[in-house]
Scaffold this active site. Structure first.
Site, PDB file in Angstrom:
ATOM      1  N   LYS A 176      37.853  24.628  26.409  1.00 52.99           N
ATOM      2  CA  LYS A 176      36.906  25.679  26.026  1.00 52.99           C
ATOM      3  C   LYS A 176      35.729  25.137  25.226  1.00 52.99           C
ATOM      4  O   LYS A 176      34.686  25.777  25.145  1.00 52.99           O
ATOM      5  CB  LYS A 176      37.613  26.780  25.216  1.00 52.99           C
ATOM      6  CG  LYS A 176      38.447  27.698  26.095  1.00 52.99           C
ATOM      7  CD  LYS A 176      38.989  28.884  25.329  1.00 52.99           C
ATOM      8  CE  LYS A 176      39.703  29.848  26.271  1.00 52.99           C
ATOM      9  NZ  LYS A 176      40.445  30.889  25.552  1.00 52.99           N
ATOM     10  N   LYS A 222      37.028  35.912  34.971  1.00 51.31           N
ATOM     11  CA  LYS A 222      35.975  36.784  34.441  1.00 51.31           C
ATOM     12  C   LYS A 222      34.717  36.000  34.121  1.00 51.31           C
ATOM     13  O   LYS A 222      33.644  36.571  34.017  1.00 51.31           O
ATOM     14  CB  LYS A 222      36.466  37.562  33.223  1.00 51.31           C
ATOM     15  CG  LYS A 222      36.898  36.717  32.060  1.00 51.31           C
ATOM     16  CD  LYS A 222      37.268  37.585  30.880  1.00 51.31           C
ATOM     17  CE  LYS A 222      38.021  36.795  29.835  1.00 51.31           C
ATOM     18  NZ  LYS A 222      39.472  36.817  30.039  1.00 51.31           N
ATOM     19  N   LYS A 268      39.997  29.337  40.443  1.00 53.80           N
ATOM     20  CA  LYS A 268      40.709  30.607  40.309  1.00 53.80           C
ATOM     21  C   LYS A 268      39.727  31.741  40.009  1.00 53.80           C
ATOM     22  O   LYS A 268      38.668  31.515  39.422  1.00 53.80           O
ATOM     23  CB  LYS A 268      41.817  30.516  39.255  1.00 53.80           C
ATOM     24  CG  LYS A 268      41.365  30.317  37.840  1.00 53.80           C
ATOM     25  CD  LYS A 268      42.533  30.548  36.878  1.00 53.80           C
ATOM     26  CE  LYS A 268      41.981  31.091  35.575  1.00 53.80           C
ATOM     27  NZ  LYS A 268      42.905  31.790  34.735  1.00 53.80           N
TER      28      LYS A 268
HETATM   29  P1  ADP Z   1      40.457  34.951  32.882  1.00 52.42           P
HETATM   30  O1  ADP Z   1      40.951  33.665  33.516  1.00 52.42           O
HETATM   31  O2  ADP Z   1      39.706  35.819  33.808  1.00 52.42           O
HETATM   32  O3  ADP Z   1      39.741  34.659  31.589  1.00 52.42           O
HETATM   33  P2  ADP Z   1      42.704  35.541  31.252  1.00 52.42           P
HETATM   34  O4  ADP Z   1      42.770  34.092  30.941  1.00 52.42           O
HETATM   35  O5  ADP Z   1      42.277  36.470  30.175  1.00 52.42           O
HETATM   36  O6  ADP Z   1      41.762  35.752  32.509  1.00 52.42           O
HETATM   37  O7  ADP Z   1      44.112  35.961  31.834  1.00 52.42           O
HETATM   38  C1  ADP Z   1      44.768  37.167  31.592  1.00 52.42           C
HETATM   39  C2  ADP Z   1      46.021  37.175  32.435  1.00 52.42           C
HETATM   40  O8  ADP Z   1      45.688  37.200  33.816  1.00 52.42           O
HETATM   41  C3  ADP Z   1      46.917  35.962  32.257  1.00 52.42           C
HETATM   42  O9  ADP Z   1      48.268  36.382  32.361  1.00 52.42           O
HETATM   43  C4  ADP Z   1      46.547  35.062  33.414  1.00 52.42           C
HETATM   44  O10 ADP Z   1      47.606  34.193  33.787  1.00 52.42           O
HETATM   45  C5  ADP Z   1      46.251  36.082  34.492  1.00 52.42           C
HETATM   46  N1  ADP Z   1      45.243  35.565  35.402  1.00 52.42           N
HETATM   47  C6  ADP Z   1      43.957  35.290  35.088  1.00 52.42           C
HETATM   48  N2  ADP Z   1      43.283  34.868  36.165  1.00 52.42           N
HETATM   49  C7  ADP Z   1      44.165  34.864  37.197  1.00 52.42           C
HETATM   50  C8  ADP Z   1      44.077  34.518  38.581  1.00 52.42           C
HETATM   51  N3  ADP Z   1      42.941  34.105  39.122  1.00 52.42           N
HETATM   52  N4  ADP Z   1      45.190  34.631  39.343  1.00 52.42           N
HETATM   53  C9  ADP Z   1      46.343  35.071  38.803  1.00 52.42           C
HETATM   54  N5  ADP Z   1      46.501  35.406  37.511  1.00 52.42           N
HETATM   55  C10 ADP Z   1      45.423  35.308  36.708  1.00 52.42           C
HETATM   56 NA    NA Z   2      42.239  31.990  31.377  1.00 52.63          NA
END
Ligand code: ADP
Ligand code: NA
Length: 330
Positions: free
Chosen positions: A114, A200, A197
């Site tokens: 990060k 957001k 992946k």
């Molecule tokens: P982002 O990657 O969009 O910032 P977060 O890290 O806040 O999302 O993840 C919130 C939850 O969603 C976690 O449990 C994470 O494992 C799941 N998650 C996030 N992105 C994905 C994805 N592309 N596929 C499956 N699960 C995801």
């Molecule tokens: Na994440």
């Protein structure tokens, strides 16, 4: 026998969840509510480790709560609460920080990732100690099982190390949790760049399906997903990441395993396939979106529900914090 305790959470760091969050977290959690005594948190204390707008944050907390409920988390069965409503999280985090090595904390790869771009100089100390807060989250609830994506596995390992260290030093106080890493198909990739992946923080919004997108927009994004020129519908993560991702999405929406879908679409073109995926996603998400908007129309009721759940959470958390304080001589 009491059901084993489960803990998981998400940050309220965007207005809408995306399809990756929905399939990788919410759908999985929903299915675990019978088997486990589940605590699902909206981790706003984690969200403030990066700059936030107070008004926006408060809205995002409600929006996330509404999406949890609309997506199938039952606040009468599972405990759905906001992290900052339970003071014990920040208190236990301090206690745990005193038994965490600086070197140990420095080895957390998510902080390194990060801060790789922006530099560590401007990052907050809170972002650095984030994993210790996550350890407090988990340990406060005598958690046995933590469903996480593989990017969080290192943090659960730290949690286990801290629990074992504390227990050894001060006497048995914490339950040592286990991570449950989600199945392969539960990882969803960006529709426009299927090597990354879905996230957001994606650069191109066309690659991300938002739960609160209008259904027509969702369908359009899926029909515009990047595929390949081979023309056959089969799973192959390395050679056909776009098609494989769409198969995983359709499988998550319909419950049909990927081999069954490959058989179903054998000989069909990408147009027909993408339309089927778009229809399935819209059929699943449109009612969730509707329900979310309904819940958001009554913020006072949402706040009441969150306050009641925070009370339930605090009862468990305060007891654990009390044991930790006592054990440490405080
Ligand atoms: P982002 O990657 O969009 O910032 P977060 O890290 O806040 O999302 O993840 C919130 C939850 O969603 C976690 O449990 C994470 O494992 C799941 N998650 C996030 N992105 C994905 C994805 N592309 N596929 C499956 N699960 C995801
Ligand atoms: Na994440």
């Amino acid at each position: 026998m009491p059901k084993p305790r489960l803990y998981s959470g998400m940050q309220p760091s965007s207005g809408s969840l995306h399809l990756g969050n929905y399939i990788g977290a919410l759908q999985q959690w929903r299915g675990m509510q019978d088997e486990y005594d589940a605590f699902f948190s909206i981790v706003d204390l984690h969200a403030i480790t990066v700059a936030q707008d107070p008004k926006v944050l408060r809205e995002q907390v409600r929006t996330l709560a509404a999406q949890y409920i609309a997506g199938g988390i039952d606040p009468d069965r599972s405990c759905l609460y906001v992290q900052s409503h339970v003071a014990a999280h920040a208190q236990l985090q301090w206690l745990l920080s005193t038994i965490t090595g600086f070197g140990e904390a420095s080895r957390m790869t998510q902080f390194k990732d990060k801060t790789a771009k922006g530099g560590q100089e401007t990052a907050s100390v809170g972002l650095f100690t984030y994993p210790i807060l996550m350890a407090a989250d988990i340990l406060l609830y005598d958690t046995e099982v933590v469903p996480v994506g593989d990017d969080q596995k290192q943090h659960v390992e730290l949690t286990r190390d801290l629990a074992e260290r504390f227990n050894k030093r001060f006497g048995s106080t914490f339950t040592v949790p286990k991570p449950v890493i989600l199945a392969n198909g539960a990882r969803i990739y960006d529709l426009q760049s299927p090597a990354s992946k879905m996230s957001k923080s994606a650069d191109n919004d066309k690659g991300v399906v938002w739960l609160l997108d209008e259904p027509a927009r969702t369908a359009k994004k899926i029909r515009s997903a990047v595929t390949d020129t081979e023309g056959s519908i089969r799973a192959d993560r390395a050679e056909k990441p776009g098609v494989t991702n769409l198969l995983d999405i359709l499988s998550a929406m319909t419950g049909t395993p990927v081999p069954g879908l490959e058989a179903e679409f054998a000989g069909q073109g990408y147009g027909v396939f993408k339309t089927a995926v778009a229809d399935a996603v819209v059929a699943e998400l449109a009612p969730v979106r509707e329900r979310t908007l309904e819940l958001l129309a009554d913020p006072a009721e949402l706040d009441r529900l969150l306050a009641a759940n925070a009370e339930r959470a605090a009862a468990v958390a305060d007891a654990t914090l009390g044991r930790a304080l006592e054990a440490m001589g405080l």
